[in-house]
Design an enzyme around this catalytic site. Structure first.
Site, short mmCIF file in Angstrom:
data_model
loop_
_atom_site.label_atom_id
_atom_site.label_comp_id
_atom_site.label_asym_id
_atom_site.label_seq_id
_atom_site.Cartn_x
_atom_site.Cartn_y
_atom_site.Cartn_z
N CYS A 75 41.38 -35.45 13.18
CA CYS A 75 42.68 -35.64 13.26
C CYS A 75 43.63 -35.91 12.31
O CYS A 75 43.17 -36.84 10.88
CB CYS A 75 42.65 -36.92 14.35
SG CYS A 75 41.99 -36.92 15.79
N GLU A 77 46.04 -38.91 11.75
CA GLU A 77 45.63 -40.45 11.75
C GLU A 77 44.18 -40.84 10.93
O GLU A 77 44.44 -41.59 9.79
CB GLU A 77 45.56 -40.88 13.24
CG GLU A 77 47.05 -40.33 13.21
CD GLU A 77 46.54 -39.44 14.95
OE1 GLU A 77 46.28 -38.66 13.84
OE2 GLU A 77 47.46 -39.74 15.64
N CYS A 114 45.05 -40.16 20.05
CA CYS A 114 44.09 -40.03 20.51
C CYS A 114 42.94 -40.85 20.88
O CYS A 114 43.42 -41.81 19.67
CB CYS A 114 43.49 -39.01 20.31
SG CYS A 114 41.49 -38.95 19.21
#
Length: 162
Positions: A75, A77, A114
């Site tokens: 991801c 992030e 997430c």
């Protein structure tokens, strides 16, 4: 025997119009949006970009990187926070902006971190003993603002031996 008790947690997100953002947050939004366009997402067709400002004013950005073996993808992030911490381990992340869009559509899509990313963000908040403001772009010209990961992950995984 003790009777059952409830633990109640409340959290809130603020809806912030883009035009109300200050120059720092607007710049982070633009950096995250640009990063979204560079994401490698041939399998999900869901592109995510993230930008962060560190306490010394440095800004960085990253995007999601997929792999045909789905668990191997990372991801935006986590790439971003991992990179900044690996290179600047003593600098606290202050504001994180996240944007998303589908590859076949230039319009924004609403996205929140997430579960893995939420736990990762919580780790950096714990390390620096300070909240990270999280802004999540929405297609209607607003952003969702969480003042801390606590607003998105009220029951974090922590060291249970403390």
């Amino acid at each position: 025997m003790e009777e059952n008790r409830k633990i109640i947690s409340t959290s809130s997100l603020e809806i912030v119009p883009v035009e109300k953002l200050d120059a720092v947050r607007l710049n982070l939004l633009q950096l995250a949006s640009n990063a979204t366009d560079l994401a490698y997402a041939p399998y999900s067709n869901f592109r995510v970009g993230a930008a962060v400002i560190l306490e010394d004013g440095q800004t960085f950005w990253a995007n999601n990187q997929e792999n045909i073996c789905f668990p191997v993808g990372v991801c935006a992030e986590r790439i971003l926070l991992g990179y900044t911490h690996a290179n600047f381990p003593d600098l606290k992340p202050e504001i994180l902006v996240i944007t998303a869009k589908k590859s076949d559509n230039s319009a924004s899509a609403t996205v929140t971190p997430c579960g893995l990313c939420r736990q990762s963000i919580s780790e950096y908040e714990r390390k620096f003993n300070a909240p990270i403001e999280i802004l999540m772009n929405r297609p209607d010209g607003t952003l969702l603002r969480a003042n801390s990961i606590q607003d998105l992950l009220p029951y974090q995984f922590e060291d249970l031996n403390k």
